[in-house]
Design a protein around this motif. Structure first.
Motif, PDB file in Angstrom:
ATOM      1  N   ASP A 880       0.833  -1.196   0.000  1.00 17.48           N
ATOM      2  CA  ASP A 880       0.000   0.000   0.000  1.00 17.48           C
ATOM      3  C   ASP A 880       0.866   1.244   0.000  1.00 17.48           C
ATOM      4  O   ASP A 880       2.062   1.194   0.268  1.00 17.48           O
ATOM      5  N   ARG A 881       0.250   2.346  -0.312  1.00 15.82           N
ATOM      6  CA  ARG A 881       0.936   3.631  -0.390  1.00 15.82           C
ATOM      7  C   ARG A 881       0.184   4.645   0.467  1.00 15.82           C
ATOM      8  O   ARG A 881      -1.037   4.771   0.355  1.00 15.82           O
ATOM      9  N   LEU A 882       0.910   5.359   1.330  1.00 23.17           N
ATOM     10  CA  LEU A 882       0.327   6.450   2.112  1.00 23.17           C
ATOM     11  C   LEU A 882       0.532   7.746   1.339  1.00 23.17           C
ATOM     12  O   LEU A 882       1.670   8.189   1.126  1.00 23.17           O
ATOM     13  N   LEU A 883      -0.553   8.337   0.886  1.00 26.83           N
ATOM     14  CA  LEU A 883      -0.454   9.566   0.103  1.00 26.83           C
ATOM     15  C   LEU A 883      -0.111  10.734   1.020  1.00 26.83           C
ATOM     16  O   LEU A 883      -0.808  10.999   2.001  1.00 26.83           O
ATOM     17  N   ASN A 884       0.961  11.423   0.697  1.00 23.07           N
ATOM     18  CA  ASN A 884       1.318  12.647   1.406  1.00 23.07           C
ATOM     19  C   ASN A 884       2.331  13.411   0.573  1.00 23.07           C
ATOM     20  O   ASN A 884       2.821  12.917  -0.432  1.00 23.07           O
ATOM     21  N   GLY A 885       2.640  14.619   0.980  1.00 19.86           N
ATOM     22  CA  GLY A 885       3.588  15.436   0.236  1.00 19.86           C
ATOM     23  C   GLY A 885       2.897  16.493  -0.590  1.00 19.86           C
ATOM     24  O   GLY A 885       1.662  16.533  -0.721  1.00 19.86           O
ATOM     25  N   ASP A 886       3.700  17.368  -1.163  1.00 18.83           N
ATOM     26  CA  ASP A 886       3.172  18.503  -1.914  1.00 18.83           C
ATOM     27  C   ASP A 886       2.336  18.048  -3.091  1.00 18.83           C
ATOM     28  O   ASP A 886       2.725  17.176  -3.862  1.00 18.83           O
ATOM     29  N   GLY A 887       1.137  18.652  -3.213  1.00 20.41           N
ATOM     30  CA  GLY A 887       0.310  18.453  -4.388  1.00 20.41           C
ATOM     31  C   GLY A 887      -0.740  17.382  -4.250  1.00 20.41           C
ATOM     32  O   GLY A 887      -1.776  17.464  -4.906  1.00 20.41           O
ATOM     33  N   ILE A 888      -0.517  16.376  -3.429  1.00 21.50           N
ATOM     34  CA  ILE A 888      -1.465  15.273  -3.394  1.00 21.50           C
ATOM     35  C   ILE A 888      -2.721  15.631  -2.606  1.00 21.50           C
ATOM     36  O   ILE A 888      -3.822  15.226  -2.950  1.00 21.50           O
ATOM     37  N   ILE A 889      -2.567  16.424  -1.533  1.00 19.44           N
ATOM     38  CA  ILE A 889      -3.720  16.950  -0.810  1.00 19.44           C
ATOM     39  C   ILE A 889      -3.903  18.389  -1.285  1.00 19.44           C
ATOM     40  O   ILE A 889      -2.998  19.210  -1.146  1.00 19.44           O
ATOM     41  N   PRO A 890      -5.028  18.712  -1.872  1.00 24.61           N
ATOM     42  CA  PRO A 890      -5.181  20.027  -2.504  1.00 24.61           C
ATOM     43  C   PRO A 890      -4.872  21.193  -1.569  1.00 24.61           C
ATOM     44  O   PRO A 890      -5.314  21.232  -0.418  1.00 24.61           O
ATOM     45  N   PHE A 891      -4.048  22.104  -2.055  1.00 21.72           N
ATOM     46  CA  PHE A 891      -3.730  23.372  -1.395  1.00 21.72           C
ATOM     47  C   PHE A 891      -3.131  23.163   0.000  1.00 21.72           C
ATOM     48  O   PHE A 891      -3.396  23.923   0.927  1.00 21.72           O
ATOM     49  N   ASN A 892      -2.312  22.132   0.105  1.00 18.59           N
ATOM     50  CA  ASN A 892      -1.694  21.820   1.400  1.00 18.59           C
ATOM     51  C   ASN A 892      -0.177  21.747   1.267  1.00 18.59           C
ATOM     52  O   ASN A 892       0.484  21.044   2.015  1.00 18.59           O
ATOM     53  N   ASN A 893       0.404  22.442   0.303  1.00 21.26           N
ATOM     54  CA  ASN A 893       1.842  22.374   0.088  1.00 21.26           C
ATOM     55  C   ASN A 893       2.617  22.914   1.277  1.00 21.26           C
ATOM     56  O   ASN A 893       2.188  23.861   1.944  1.00 21.26           O
ATOM     57  N   SER A 894       3.779  22.316   1.484  1.00 19.23           N
ATOM     58  CA  SER A 894       4.642  22.773   2.573  1.00 19.23           C
ATOM     59  C   SER A 894       5.170  24.174   2.322  1.00 19.23           C
ATOM     60  O   SER A 894       5.552  24.875   3.259  1.00 19.23           O
TER      61      SER A 894
END
Length: 1016
Positions: A880-894
Motif C-alpha cells: 500500500d501507499r500512504l499519500l502525502n507530500g506537496d500536491g497530493i492533498i489540494p492546497f496543502n503544500n509545505s
C-alpha cells in the motif's frame, strides 16, 4: 600416383581414444560411442575411457540416457576429452550451488532458476525484468528514468531492519566473484541465473548470505567452429501511466472553493476565468498542462549484441560486445546550443577464455565491463517533476516571447518546471567498469583420486565522473497593469536575476575491489552406490573507496573467512549435507571480528524407492528436503567501527549554563557517539521443500515453506530515557525479526499438442510475512500502538471512519480539536482508547508498507510451425501507499497553498451540494492550518497498490533452415516484443510500482520493439 596414395592415407583407420565426463568433471561409465560411417560401437569403461576405430572425416556420436548427444568429426585430434551436457529437466542436470555445482537430484538447499531467454528484454537494467519470474524473489521497479530503472530486490521479502546489516538486498556473485552489480551485465552474456534462499544454500557465504544470494554465470566457449550471433532490436517507448492534472479552469474554480470554505476571498474573478476559457492571451491568462509541456508522447530505445563462440578441445572462447541506447520522454529546447536531453547509453564487452594447459590443469580468464554515458538537464528530472506539483496551470506560461523564463516571487522565485528541464544547462555522467577474474583448476588425482584445487583472483574497478555545465537564468513576470509596450513587445518585470552563462563543476566517484579465493575439492564414488563430495575454501575481499568524503570511509572494507561443505548421497535416494562459514570483518572489536555459521540439509528421493514403482508411470519424481542453519549478517552498527567511542572537540557551544532565561553556551569536549561491543547478527533459517514431477516430467512443481528468525540486528537504543543524559543513544545487537512464507514454481514443459503445435507454461508464487519481535522501543500505553508484533514497514496513523456528514455528527463525536478545526466534509477518526477525544493515543497500525507480501507471475509459450507467441503476467498484492507530500492533498503544500497543483481527481471531493461519503477527497480547504485535520496520516490516505501487469509479449517467426545459407547464416528469427504493455490496479493516480507518495517520480515506461537475431 601421389593423389592415390594421399586418398588411401585418408581412408586408413586409426584408433581414436578419449575420456567422457559430465559437467561436474566426473567420468561417465557406460556411454555408447558410435562411428556413424562404420556403425561400430563401444562403451566407456568404469573410468569413462573408450577406444574406437575411425578414419579422418568420420563422425563420432556419444550417447547416454539423461544427456544430450555429443557429435564430433574426426580431424586431427585422436585423443578426445568429451564433456556431456545434461538434457533439460533430467536428473543429471547440473545445478549451481554456493562455490560450485552439483547434480540437480542431489541438491538439498532451496534455490530457483530462470531461463535466460525470459530476461532478454529491451531494458537498461537486468533487475527490472526479474519480478514474478523466479519464486522467492521480490522485485519492485521504482522508476523508469533512463539508466536508473533498476528494481529493488529482496529474496523472500524483508528479513531485517532497513539500514542494518549488509542492507536488505541479496549478495550478488558473478563467475564466483562476490559483490558485483547485477545491472552491470548484458542479459545476452549470461548463461545461468540462480537464487539461493535457505541456510543450506547460503551458509557457506557466512556473513554475506543472510539476505540470500544471486549467482550468475556468464557464457563460456564451447569446442567447435566459431558460432557468430547478432541480435538487434529497435523500440518505441511511452509511459505506462502519466499523472492526470487539473486544467486551469478546474484549478481556479476549486481554489476559489477552497478559499471560500476557509473564510477567505476568491483569488480568481469570473472575468479572469472566462478570459482563460476563451484563451484570449496565453501570456496574461495561461492554461498550462505541465505534463504535456514536459513530456513527449513517445521516445525510442535500441539494443544490439554481437558474440563469437567456439574453440578446440583444449581452448575455448566467448567474446561479445553489446550496445544499449535509451532516450527519455522529457522535452528539449531546440533554441539552446547545448544538449540537455535525458538519455542513457552503455557499451558492454565480455571475454571468457578457457585453456587446458595440461591434461590436469585448466585456466580460465574472464574480463567484462562497460562504459556508460548519461545525460540529464541541469536540474534533475525528478526535481523538475516535483516542481510540477508546486506549479499550478495558471501561474505563468512555459516561456515568454523572446525566450524569457517566467517566474514568480512567492517565497522566493518559484522554479519553472519547463525551464528547469530546458534552460538550466546540462550534466553529463560518464561511468566505466572493468571486472576481471582469473581461475586455475588443478586436478590432483595423481595424489588422491577425486581431489582438485582451485584458485580464483579478481580485480574490479569502477569509476564515474560528472561534468555539470549549469546555469540559473533570470526570471520574469508579465506586468499585469501594462502587459505590452507601445511597440507590441511584452512588458516583463524582473523577478530574479540570473545569468545565461554556463557554469562549470565536476565530481568524481568510484571504488575498486580485490577478491581472492582458494579451495580444495573432493568428488568421488566411495562405493557402487555411495558418492561423497567435500569443499574447504578460503576467501578474502577488500573494497576501497578513494573518493570517500572522510577518513573513516576511506579506510578499506575487508572480509575474510573460510567455508566448508560435505555432501553424501546413497543410491540417488538419500542425501545429506553439512555446511559452514567462518567469517571476519575489520569493522568489529578484537575478539568479536569472526562469526561461525553452520547449517545442514537432508533430502529423500521417494520416487526411487521400490514401493513407489506402481505410480512411477504418473509421478516419475518425488523428493523431500529439509534444511536448518545459521547465516550471518555483518552490517556496520549504524556507523563504521561501532565499538569505538567518538569524542567531539569542535565546541559548537556544547554546554549551556544559565537560569533558563539568560543562558550562555560554552565550547567543550563531549562524547558524540558511544561505542558498544557489537558483533555479528545471526539469521536462523529453516526450509521444507517438495519437488514433484509427473507425466514423464511434463509437469513440474517445487514448493518451499520457510521460516527465518534474525536476532542481534543492529539498532540504536530507544528505550533509554533522556534523563540518562547521553548525547546520543548507543547501538547494540538489539533487534529481533522473523519472516515466514511459502514460494512455489509450477512448470508445464514443452509438449506437442499436434504435429505442428507445442505449448509450455510456467507460474511462480512467493508469499512472505515479516514480524518485528524486538525493536528496543519503549512500551506503548496501549497494545494497539505497539510497533512489535507487526511487519517492519507497517504504517501508523489514525483509522478514518468516513467523512462528517453535518455539524450534528461532529457535535456527537469524540473531539478532534487536537488535530485542528473540523467542519462537515472533514475526515472522521476512530476513538480507540475511549476517552472521547482524538489525539496521539489513537494512533495505530494502518498499512503494510510499499513492499508486497505476495509476488506472482505466470505465462505461456506457444509454437506453430515456425511461428511462436509468448506472454508473461506479473502481479503483486499486500502493498500500500500512504499519500502525502506537496500536491497530493489540494492546497496543502509545505511551501504555501498558492504553490499547489492539483490532480484531476480533485473534482471528486465532498461538497455541500454533493455530500458523497465515498469521495476521493474530503472538503477542500486552503492552507496548512485549514487542512490540518485532513492531512494527518490515516487510513483515508492509505491506498492499495496491488497490480497485475502484462509484463511481456513475444511474437516471432523462425526462418526456415537453409534460408540465406549462401551468406553463411545457420538460422535466424524476426520478432516483435512488448514490455509493460498493460496493467490493472485499484490505484489510478500513477503507476503503482513507483516510489512516490505524491506522484513526483519519473514514470515507468512501456516498450514495443521489432528485432532480428541471426546465427552464422
Amino acid at each position: 600416383m601421389a593423389l592415390g596414395i594421399y586418398a588411401k592415407a585418408q581412408e586408413a583407420s586409426i584408433q581414436i581414444t578419449g575420456t567422457i565426463k559430465d559437467e561436474l568433471n566426473i567420468t561417465v561409465p557406460g556411454v555408447s560411442v558410435t562411428n556413424l560411417r562404420s556403425k561400430k560401437a563401444v562403451v566407456t569403461s568404469p573410468s569413462g575411457k573408450f577406444a574406437i576405430e575411425a578414419s579422418r572425416g568420420d563422425t563420432i556420436v556419444a550417447r547416454f540416457v539423461g544427456y544430450k548427444d555429443y557429435v564430433t568429426v574426426i580431424k586431427t585430434i585422436i585423443d578426445l576429452n568429451i564433456t556431456l551436457q545434461a538434457a533439460e529437466n533430467s536428473l543429471n542436470e547440473v545445478a549451481i550451488v554456493g562455490y560450485g555445482q552439483q547434480k540437480k537430484i542431489s541438491v538439498v538447499g532451496a534455490q530457483s532458476t530462470v531461463k535466460m531467454e525470459d530476461l532478454k528484454l529491451p531494458v537498461a537494467n537486468l533487475s527490472a525484468s526479474l519480478a514474478g519470474r523466479i519464486s522467492g524473489l521480490v522485485g519492485v521497479q521504482r522508476s523508469g528514468l533512463p539508466g536508473a530503472d533498476g528494481a529493488d530486490l529482496w529474496i523472500r521479502g524483508i528479513s531485517t531492519f532497513n539500514g542494518s546489516g549488509n542492507n536488505a538486498g541479496p549478495l550478488v556473485v558473478v563467475d564466483g566473484v562476490q559483490g558485483r552489480d547485477i545491472n552491470s551485465f548484458d542479459p545476452e552474456d549470461i548463461s545461468s541465473f540462480t537464487i539461493l534462499k535457505d541456510a543450506a544454500a547460503t551458509a557457506v557465504y557466512g556473513v554475506a548470505g543472510a539476505n540470500g544470494v544471486i549467482v550468475i554465470q556468464t557464457k563460456k566457449g564451447i569446442p567447435g567452429k566459431p558460432n557468430l550471433m547478432f541480435n538487434y532490436n529497435q523500440g518505441i517507448t511511452s509511459f505506462t501511466k502519466r499523472p492526470e492534472l487539473a486544467d486551469g479552469v478546474m484549478y481556479m474554480l476549486l481554489r476559489n472553493e477552497a478559499r471560500l470554505a476557509s473564510g477567505l476571498d476568491k483569488d480568481y474573478t469570473n472575468n479572469y476565468i472566462n478570459s482563460t476559457i476563451l484563451g484570449e492571451d496565453p501570456n496574461l491568462y495561461p492554461n498550462v498542462n505541465w505534463m504535456d509541456a514536459l513530456f513527449a508522447n513517445t521516445a525510442s530505445n535500441r539494443r544490439a549484441n554481437f558474440s563469437a563462440r567456439g574453440g578446440s578441445e583444449n581452448a575455448t572462447y566467448y567474446i561479445s560486445g553489446a550496445y544499449y541506447d535509451e532516450e527519455s520522454l522529457l522535452r528539449t529546447d531546440a533554441l539552446q546550443s547545448y544538449d540537455a536531453s535525458t538519455k542513457f547509453k552503455r557499451y558492454n564487452f565480455t571475454s571468457n577464455v578457457s585453456m587446458n594447459w595440461t591434461t590436469t590443469t585448466k585456466f580460465e580468464l574472464g574480463i567484462q565491463g562497460y562504459i556508460s554515458n548519461t545525460n540529464y538537464p541541469g536540474v534533475s528530472p525528478n526535481d523538475a517533476f516535483s516542481n510540477v506539483m508546486q506549479t499550478n496551470p495558471v501561474l505563468y506560461p512555459t516561456m515568454y516571447p523572446g525566450n524569457f523564463v517566467p517566474s514568480v516571487n512567492s517565497q522566493g522565485a518559484q522554479p519553472n518546471p519547463y525551464a528547469q528541464v530546458t534552460q538550466t544547462g546540462y550534466q553529463n555522467i560518464f561511468g566505466n567498469q572493468v571486472m576481471s577474474n582469473a581461475r586455475i583448476n588443478q586436478d590432483l588425482k595423481f595424489f588422491l583420486p577425486g581431489l582438485s584445487a582451485n584458485v580464483l583472483y579478481s580485480f574490479d574497478v569502477f569509476n564515474t565522473n560528472t561534468i555539470k555545465r549549469t546555469r540559473n537564468r533570470s526570471g520574469y513576470l508579465i506586468n499585469r497593469g501594462t502587459p505590452y509596450n507601445d511597440d507590441g513587445t511584452i512588458n516583463l518585470n524582473l523577478i530574479s536575476e540570473g545569468s545565461d552563462n554556463l557554469n562549470y563543476d565536476k565530481s568524481n566517484d568510484g571504488n575498486r575491489q580485490f577478491y581472492f579465493e582458494g579451495s580444495l575439492n573432493y568428488d568421488r564414488d566411495i562405493s557402487e552406490k555411495s558418492h561423497l563430495t567435500a569443499l574447504l575454501l578460503y576467501n578474502q575481499r577488500e573494497q576501497i573507496y578513494p573518493f570517500a568524503d572522510n577518513l573513516t570511509n576511506s579506510l578499506p572494507y575487508r572480509n575474510q573467512g573460510i567455508a566448508g561443505r560435505a555432501t553424501y548421497s546413497y543410491a540417488d535416494k538419500y542425501f545429506g549435507e553439512v555446511n559452514f562459514g567462518y567469517n571476519g570483518s575489520e569493522n568489529f572489536a578484537p575478539g568479536k571480528k569472526y562469526g561461525f555459521f553452520p547449517s545442514f540439509g537432508v533430502g529423500w528421493v521417494v520416487s526411487n524407492e521400490q514401493f513407489f514403482e506402481p505410480v512411477k508411470d504418473v509421478i516419475n519424481f518425488f523428493k523431500l528436503r529439509y534444511s536448518n542453519g545459521l547465516v550471518g549478517d555483518g552490517g556496520n552498527a549504524g556507523r563504521r567501527f561501532g565499538y569505538l567511542t567518538l569524542v567531539n572537540t569542535s565546541g559548537d557551544n556544547s554546554y549551556t549554563f544559565g537560569n533558563g532565561s539568560n543562558n550562555q553556551g560554552y565550547d567543550g569536549t563531549f562524547i558524540s557517539s558511544y561505542g558498544t561491543d557489537v558483533q555479528w547478527a545471526e539469521s536462523h533459517k529453516q526450509d521444507l521443500g517438495i519437488e514433484f514431477q509427473a507425466f514423464k516430467s511434463k509437469l513440474n512443481l517445487t514448493v518451499d515453506l520457510f521460516n527465518e528468525k534474525r536476532s542481534g540486528v543492529f539498532l540504536q537504543r530507544e528505550s533509554l530515557p533522556s534523563i540518562v543524559g547521553l548525547s546520543s543513544n548507543p547501538y547494540g545487537n538489539l533487534g529481533i525479526i522473523e519472516n515466514k512464507g511459502i514460494d512455489a514454481t509450477l512448470e508445464f514443459n514443452p509438449t506437442r499438442l499436434s504435429d505442428n503445435i507445442s505449448l509450455s507454461m510456467r507460474g511462480t508464487f512467493t508469499y512472505n510475512r515479516d514480524k518485528v519481535l524486538e525493536n528496543d522501543q519503549p512500551t506503548q500505553p496501549y497494545a494497539y500502538m505497539e510497533r512489535r508484533g507487526v511487519n517492519y514497514l507497517s504504517r501508523f496513523g489514525y483509522i478514518a471512519d468516513g467523512l462528517f456528514a453535518n455539524q450534528d455528527e461532529i457535535n456527537n463525536s469524540p473531539s478532534q480539536a487536537a488535530l485542528g478545526s473540523v467542519r462537515p466534509g472533514d475526515i472522521k477518526y476512530r476513538d480507540l482508547n475511549g476517552d472521547n477525544k482524538i489525539d496521539a493515543n489513537d494512533v495505530t497500525r494502518i498499512g503494510n508498507g510499499d513492499v508486497p507480501t505476495t509476488t506472482y507471475g505466470f505465462g505461456f509459450n506457444l509454437t506453430y510451425k515456425n511461428f511462436y507467441i509468448g506472454a508473461f503476467f506479473q502481479g503483486v498484492s499486500g502493498a500500500d501507499r500512504l499519500l502525502n507530500g506537496d500536491g497530493i492533498i489540494p492546497f496543502n503544500n509545505s511551501t504555501g497553498a498558492e504553490r499547489s497543483n492539483l490532480f484531476a481527481i480533485a473534482e471528486d471531493r465532498w461538497t455541500v451540494d454533493n455530500p458523497n461519503p465515498d469521495a476521493f477527497y474530503p472538503r477542500l480547504a486552503y492552507g496548512n492550518t485549514a487542512n490540518k485535520n485532513n492531512s494527518v496520516a490515516s487510513t483515508f490516505w492509505v491506498k492499495d497498490i496491488s497490480f497485475i501487469r502484462l509484463k511481456t509479449v513475444d511474437l516471432g517467426y523462425n526462418l526456415p533452415k537453409g534460408t540465406l545459407k549462401s551468406i553463411g547464416m545457420k538460422n535466424a528469427r524476426i520478432y516483435l516484443q512488448g514490455v509493460n504493455l498493460w496493467y490493472w490496479s485499484p490505484f489510478k493516480l500513477w503507476d503503482p510500482e513507483l516510489n512516490t507518495s505524491n506522484g513526483t517520480a519519473y514514470p515507468n515506461i512501456r516498450t514495443a520493439t521489432i528485432g532480428l537475431q541471426a546465427n552464422f
